[in-house]
Motif scaffolding. Structure first.
Motif, PDB file in Angstrom:
ATOM      1  N   ARG A  73      -1.348  -7.772   6.156  1.00  0.00           N
ATOM      2  CA  ARG A  73      -1.952  -7.432   4.869  1.00  0.00           C
ATOM      3  C   ARG A  73      -0.972  -7.800   3.763  1.00  0.00           C
ATOM      4  N   ILE A  74      -1.483  -8.423   2.718  1.00  0.00           N
ATOM      5  CA  ILE A  74      -0.666  -8.768   1.558  1.00  0.00           C
ATOM      6  C   ILE A  74      -1.504  -8.520   0.308  1.00  0.00           C
TER       7      ILE A  74
ATOM      8  N   ILE B 159       4.439  -6.094   8.515  1.00  0.00           N
ATOM      9  CA  ILE B 159       2.998  -6.333   8.620  1.00  0.00           C
ATOM     10  C   ILE B 159       2.254  -5.991   7.332  1.00  0.00           C
ATOM     11  N   ASN B 160       2.890  -5.322   6.386  1.00  0.00           N
ATOM     12  CA  ASN B 160       2.217  -4.960   5.144  1.00  0.00           C
ATOM     13  C   ASN B 160       3.163  -5.216   3.973  1.00  0.00           C
TER      14      ASN B 160
ATOM     15  N   SER C   2       6.362  -1.810   6.603  1.00  0.00           N
ATOM     16  CA  SER C   2       5.559  -1.739   5.382  1.00  0.00           C
ATOM     17  C   SER C   2       6.490  -1.697   4.178  1.00  0.00           C
TER      18      SER C   2
ATOM     19  N   LEU D  87       2.731 -11.034   9.092  1.00  0.00           N
ATOM     20  CA  LEU D  87       2.114 -10.250   8.032  1.00  0.00           C
ATOM     21  C   LEU D  87       0.608 -10.147   8.268  1.00  0.00           C
TER      22      LEU D  87
ATOM     23  N   SER E 252       8.748   2.502   6.703  1.00  0.00           N
ATOM     24  CA  SER E 252       7.963   2.303   5.482  1.00  0.00           C
ATOM     25  C   SER E 252       8.837   2.572   4.269  1.00  0.00           C
TER      26      SER E 252
ATOM     27  N   ASP F 105      -6.490  -8.700   8.480  1.00  0.00           N
ATOM     28  CA  ASP F 105      -6.472  -7.304   8.063  1.00  0.00           C
ATOM     29  C   ASP F 105      -7.093  -6.432   9.150  1.00  0.00           C
TER      30      ASP F 105
ATOM     31  N   ASN G 271       2.995  -5.411  -0.355  1.00  0.00           N
ATOM     32  CA  ASN G 271       2.198  -5.205  -1.564  1.00  0.00           C
ATOM     33  C   ASN G 271       2.957  -5.748  -2.765  1.00  0.00           C
TER      34      ASN G 271
ATOM     35  N   SER H 231       6.275  -1.927  -0.193  1.00  0.00           N
ATOM     36  CA  SER H 231       5.467  -1.988  -1.411  1.00  0.00           C
ATOM     37  C   SER H 231       6.380  -2.267  -2.597  1.00  0.00           C
TER      38      SER H 231
END
Length: 574
Positions: free
Chosen positions: A532-533, A492-493, A303, A530, A275, A558, A495, A305
């Motif tokens: 979640r976006i 997979i995530n 992940s 992916l 992450s 999700d 942001n 962000s």
């Protein structure tokens, strides 16, 4: 009488002698003590004498305090337990043992009724009880520097698991103190340094210390603006970090470039980071492109962000490209050929065994007997023409037919299997396929009962130990003079909220998500893709058709999405 006087005088003389001896002994002890004290004072007064090095014991409070004293710090921050909300009365009662449960309840109720006054006075006005959700402290005590800790067992001081430092500067002397304490703390897994005024030098000191903290997994350094932007040192190859948070650290495209290289490149890839939080920085399109370059080779990060940055359409298109499929650069094509050559001939780099004829004194080693040549023909070794023909292919033709080329190699190793099975070598997606290939290759090399087992088992264990499969060895498509490889499907995530992305960038992300879904359905994917976006609060109106399609497309993926409950009418119609 005279005899009694003589005996009396003798006893008195003996007592006096003993008293004199005791006095002499005390004088000797005093002189020795004075000598020792003078020696100690001389040692203390000697500034050139170096003190003995302190060996940390794992007790963070004792080690930290002692090292601060040795560094002559005027103010030593206290080590305190991290504040927690006070437990309610119901939790206290539930934590009591079951034996004597009723007696405990009655006694607790009696104590509570005795301790708490009547909420209503005689006049009828209610009395407001003081709140129990906070703890009062003296003025400015809350803002004084302190080191907050979480412990696994508060009765054992050597079980510190988390360290929190908030709002005071950590200079080089303090970081050197921490660098001595942290490596011997076996339970430490989280370090949180919020707004501690880190600089380039202190960040380098901490980066050099992190590989020695064996169980460290999470590092949070939010709110530290470092001018050197050497954040990549925290995620080196030796670093055990799995979660890294760099929010509001003033990271620009320069820092994003070094971070992208540390995440993954053709030469090296980070295999531990899961992450990465880069929210609230100043990363633009160029920085997003560098991070996307790191995601091309990385297959560990899950992940990412990039919220509240300055990414526009160009950066979003690059991120969408690395998530769908991307063309290989010249350096990546060279590395891809190198990987296939090492896979096809693992013994190529090994030195050939010495010839028996070379040791012979009768004739030179270059002369081969006809019987040896006959054995080679019977064994069915490929001729030199085939080798020359295979090595003289054009580069484009070699890139275009990577699948069939891998199938031929596996066919030669296994001894004539079907082409469908052989074509899967070019697009291998898991460590199990590698183990199967090495196992069959080991069987083909050694046919003996006992001799063939050892090397085969060893090769399978070596293949299982290296879980990483180079993404460059995945199946590729040759389109318009470029070699295209499937992109990253391990992330997979993602942001991207509160950026400057327009409809063109969202369209590229939507196309990438659709391509990932196609790969997953075709069972060619090495990941879920992916799930979640976040693209909220960008330069797109809420009524945008592209935004609505992307939201609708990603909603079922999700893992926290709950579909609306079906009505009874819908169940009866179905």
């Amino acid at each position: 009488m005279e005899g009694d006087l003589k005996t009396f005088s003798r006893t008195i003389n003996g007592v006096l002698r003993i008293a004199n001896r005791v006095k002499m002994g005390k004088k000797v002890e005093k002189s020795l003590k004075e000598k020792n004290q003078s020696a100690v004072s001389q040692d203390e007064d000697d500034p050139n004498k170096t003190p003995e090095p302190y060996n940390c014991t794992g007790n963070f409070q004792a080690d930290f305090t002692e090292l601060c004293k040795r560094n002559n710090m005027a103010v030593i921050p206290p080590v305190v337990h991290r504040a927690r909300p006070p437990t309610s009365q119901s939790q206290v009662e539930s934590s009591k043992p079951e034996k004597g449960k009723e007696k405990g309840k009655t006694s607790a109720q009696q104590q509570q009724s005795e301790a708490e006054p009547d909420p209503e006075l005689l006049e009828g006005e209610p009395v407001e009880q003081p709140p129990k959700t906070f703890v009062l402290k003296e003025k400015f005590e809350y803002f004084k520097p302190s080191v907050q800790v979480e412990m696994e067992n508060y009765d054992k001081p050597d079980t510190v698991t988390e360290i929190f430092i908030r709002g005071w500067k950590i200079d080089e002397t303090m970081m050197a103190t921490f660098a001595q304490c942290w490596p011997v703390m076996e339970k430490l897994h989280t370090i949180n340094l919020w707004n501690t005024g880190l600089a380039g030098e202190t960040l380098t000191m901490m980066a050099n210390c992190i590989p020695n903290i064996v169980n460290l997994r999470t590092l949070i350094v939010d709110g530290n603006c470092v001018e050197a932007e050497n954040w990549h040192e925290l995620i080196s190859e030796e670093s055990p970090l799995q979660n890294l948070s760099l929010r509001h650290c003033g990271i620009t495209d320069k820092g994003a470039q070094s971070l992208g290289t540390a995440i993954g490149s053709v030469k090296k890839v980070n295999m531990k980071l899961i992450s990465l939080n880069l929210a609230g920085n100043m990363i633009g399109d160029l920085g997003a492109e560098h991070i996307a370059m790191g995601l091309r080779m990385n297959r560990t990060l899950m992940s990412l962000s990039l919220a509240s940055n300055q990414i526009k359409d160009k950066g979003a298109i690059k991120l969408g490209e690395v998530l769908s499929r991307f063309p290989l650069s010249h350096e990546e094509v060279v590395e891809r050929r190198k990987q296939f050559s090492e896979k096809g001939s693992p013994d190529r780099n090994k030195s050939p065994p010495p010839s028996r004829r070379a040791d012979s004194k009768d004739r030179p080693g270059s002369v081969r007997s006809s019987s040896h040549a006959d054995k080679d023909k019977k064994a069915g070794k490929p001729s030199g023409k085939k080798k020359d023909g295979k090595g003289g292919k054009d580069a484009k033709e070699e890139e275009k037919h990577d699948k069939t080329k891998g199938g031929k190699k596996e066919k030669e190793e296994k001894g004539g299997q079907k082409k469908d099975k052989g074509s899967s070598v070019g697009g291998r997606s898991s460590g199990a396929s590698i183990a199967a290939d090495t196992k069959t290759a080991g069987k083909g090399k050694g046919k003996g009962k006992d001799k063939g087992k050892g090397p085969a088992v060893q090769e399978v264990e070596d293949a299982g130990a290296s879980d990483f499969v180079n993404p460059l060895t995945d199946a590729a498509d040759f389109i318009d003079g470029q070699l295209l490889v499937a992109g990253n499907r391990v992330l997979i995530n993602l942001n991207l909220s509160r950026n400057c992305i327009g409809e063109h960038g969202l369209a590229a992300l939507l196309k990438a998500m659709q391509y990932q879904t196609t790969l997953t359905h075709d069972s060619k994917s090495s990941g879920t893709g992916l799930m979640r976006i976040g693209v909220y609060k960008n330069k797109v109106s809420t009524d945008s058709e592209v935004l609505a399609k992307l939201t609708e497309f990603m909603m079922p993926k999700d893992p926290f999405y709950k579909p609306p409950p079906q009505t009874p009418d819908g169940d009866s119609n179905s």
